[in-house]
Design a protein around this motif. Structure first.
Motif, PDB file in Angstrom:
ATOM      1  N   ASP A   1      -2.286   9.124  -4.080  1.00 15.83           N
ATOM      2  CA  ASP A   1      -1.133   8.338  -3.632  1.00 15.83           C
ATOM      3  C   ASP A   1      -1.359   6.852  -3.884  1.00 15.83           C
ATOM      4  OD1 ASP A   1       0.021  10.663  -2.766  1.00 15.83           O
ATOM      5  OD2 ASP A   1      -0.368  10.320  -0.632  1.00 15.83           O
TER       6      ASP A   1
ATOM      7  N   SER B   1       0.708  10.375  -7.848  1.00 17.78           N
ATOM      8  CA  SER B   1       1.457  11.436  -7.177  1.00 17.78           C
ATOM      9  C   SER B   1       2.960  11.178  -7.128  1.00 17.78           C
ATOM     10  CB  SER B   1       0.946  11.605  -5.743  1.00 17.78           C
ATOM     11  OG  SER B   1       1.249  10.444  -4.977  1.00 17.78           O
ATOM     12  N   GLY B   2       3.367   9.937  -7.424  1.00 17.57           N
ATOM     13  CA  GLY B   2       4.772   9.580  -7.270  1.00 17.57           C
ATOM     14  C   GLY B   2       5.131   9.157  -5.856  1.00 17.57           C
ATOM     15  N   ARG B   3       4.096   8.977  -5.014  1.00 22.09           N
ATOM     16  CA  ARG B   3       4.301   8.539  -3.633  1.00 22.09           C
ATOM     17  C   ARG B   3       3.398   7.343  -3.363  1.00 22.09           C
ATOM     18  NH1 ARG B   3       3.204  13.229   0.503  1.00 22.09           N
ATOM     19  NH2 ARG B   3       1.145  12.294   0.314  1.00 22.09           N
TER      20      ARG B   3
ATOM     21  N   ARG C   1       6.596   6.544   1.117  1.00 17.80           N
ATOM     22  CA  ARG C   1       7.831   6.556   0.325  1.00 17.80           C
ATOM     23  C   ARG C   1       7.574   7.158  -1.046  1.00 17.80           C
ATOM     24  NH1 ARG C   1       6.868   3.129  -3.747  1.00 17.80           N
ATOM     25  NH2 ARG C   1       6.194   0.965  -3.429  1.00 17.80           N
ATOM     26  N   THR C   2       8.656   7.565  -1.691  1.00 14.40           N
ATOM     27  CA  THR C   2       8.552   7.972  -3.088  1.00 14.40           C
ATOM     28  C   THR C   2       8.554   6.713  -3.941  1.00 14.40           C
ATOM     29  OG1 THR C   2      10.950   8.187  -3.270  1.00 14.40           O
ATOM     30  CG2 THR C   2       9.702  10.169  -2.693  1.00 14.40           C
ATOM     31  N   ASP C   3       7.852   6.754  -5.064  1.00 19.49           N
ATOM     32  CA  ASP C   3       7.829   5.603  -5.958  1.00 19.49           C
ATOM     33  C   ASP C   3       9.168   5.487  -6.687  1.00 19.49           C
ATOM     34  OD1 ASP C   3       5.249   4.995  -5.237  1.00 19.49           O
ATOM     35  OD2 ASP C   3       4.351   6.148  -6.865  1.00 19.49           O
TER      36      ASP C   3
ATOM     37  N   ASP D   1      12.042   5.042  -9.417  1.00 21.73           N
ATOM     38  CA  ASP D   1      12.227   5.372 -10.825  1.00 21.73           C
ATOM     39  C   ASP D   1      12.608   4.093 -11.553  1.00 21.73           C
ATOM     40  OD1 ASP D   1      13.132   6.155 -13.333  1.00 21.73           O
ATOM     41  OD2 ASP D   1      14.050   7.996 -12.588  1.00 21.73           O
TER      42      ASP D   1
ATOM     43  N   ASP E   1      13.346   5.641  -1.223  1.00 16.01           N
ATOM     44  CA  ASP E   1      13.493   6.842  -0.419  1.00 16.01           C
ATOM     45  C   ASP E   1      12.239   6.984   0.441  1.00 16.01           C
ATOM     46  OD1 ASP E   1      14.470   9.255   0.550  1.00 16.01           O
ATOM     47  OD2 ASP E   1      13.479  10.411  -1.026  1.00 16.01           O
TER      48      ASP E   1
ATOM     49  N   LEU F   1       9.873   8.785   3.251  1.00 20.02           N
ATOM     50  CA  LEU F   1       9.594  10.143   3.702  1.00 20.02           C
ATOM     51  C   LEU F   1       9.214  10.205   5.175  1.00 20.02           C
ATOM     52  CD1 LEU F   1       7.485  11.259   0.611  1.00 20.02           C
ATOM     53  CD2 LEU F   1       9.911  11.703   1.039  1.00 20.02           C
TER      54      LEU F   1
END
Length: 267
Positions: A66, A80-82, A109-111, A113, A122, A124
């Motif tokens: 992460d 991980s995209g987070r 959070r999500t990374d 785009d 976004d 979590l």
């Protein structure tokens, strides 16, 4: 990501804010000095840095894939995209002055785009811990908002004229009409306003209904995302609007968020 995995992340977040907050409180009791960052009211202490280092070390060990974003400069690009967004001492001016109105906060959070622009991330989950009050707020996607383990009831959808609104504006911004005019338009709609000096503490109280709404311009993500996650998990509303090139972050009841958004964007 499974619900079970996110539940483990929520437990980890709770542990991290407790550890960071208790470390900072211990260091304050032993004596601290503060240095200015951008102004006399924007300060940093050794406790900020040590607590951030503690959280970063634990995350690098337990969630190595992460990313990490920290107020005091911690940065790690994950795979991980987070990313974990951390603020080990939110309300440092209050903390250093001896007030109890400060906290440790963290969000996952999500990374973003890169092709989707600069919208609100976004989030979590969020965790906020106020050490001297021993109050721990948690909440996230698929999980109810809780305070010390008890589920927070969704506040009634009251209009802004009946609510206390938390906010913050640095005195120097009052001299800039592109910010002060929309701020005044929104603040004047509330029953009363409060400026307490910790965005995450403020947002936690929006989640519990102790405060009906909250708004602030140019809010960094470590002051916004932990509380945003908990407010949403409690059934509250959030929004981000742009006015005169500044992004305003808003949370509260559905009615109050609509009213604040309208006031900020009115001519």
């Amino acid at each position: 990501m499974t619900a079970a995995a996110l539940a483990e992340d929520l437990i980890l977040a709770a542990d991290l804010v407790r550890e960071a907050g208790q470390l900072a409180l211990k260091m304050r009791a032993e004596g601290l000095t503060a240095s200015e960052k951008t102004s006399v009211s924007d300060v940093v202490t050794a406790a900020d840095r040590e607590a951030e280092a503690l959280v970063v070390g634990r995350l690098r060990e337990l969630r190595p894939e992460d990313g990490i974003v920290g107020e005091e400069g911690a940065s790690h690009q994950g795979t991980s995209g987070r990313s974990w967004v951390i603020d080990p001492v939110d309300g440092t001016y209050n903390f250093f002055a001896g007030s109890t109105y400060w906290c440790s906060a963290i969000a996952l959070r999500t990374d973003p785009d890169p092709d989707q622009g600069t919208g609100d991330p976004d989030v979590l989950l969020g965790a906020i811990y106020q050490p001297q009050e021993d109050q721990l707020w948690l909440g996230g996607k698929g999980f109810p908002a809780t305070l010390n383990g008890s589920v927070i009831a969704t506040p009634d959808d009251e209009p802004l004229e009946r609510l206390s609104a938390g906010t913050y504006i640095h005195p120097t911004w009052l001299l800039r009409p592109e910010v002060s005019v929309p701020w005044t338009a929104a603040a004047s709609k509330a029953a009363t306003i409060r400026m307490m000096g910790s965005g995450s503490c403020d947002l936690a109280r929006v989640a519990t209904g102790q405060s009906g709404a909250w708004f602030q311009h140019s809010c960094p993500e470590w002051d916004w995302l932990p509380g945003k996650a908990i407010v949403q998990a409690a059934g509250g509303s959030t929004a981000v609007v742009e006015v005169n090139g500044f992004r305003w972050h808003i949370a509260g009841t559905a009615s109050s968020v609509r009213e604040i958004s309208a006031a900020l964007t009115s001519d």
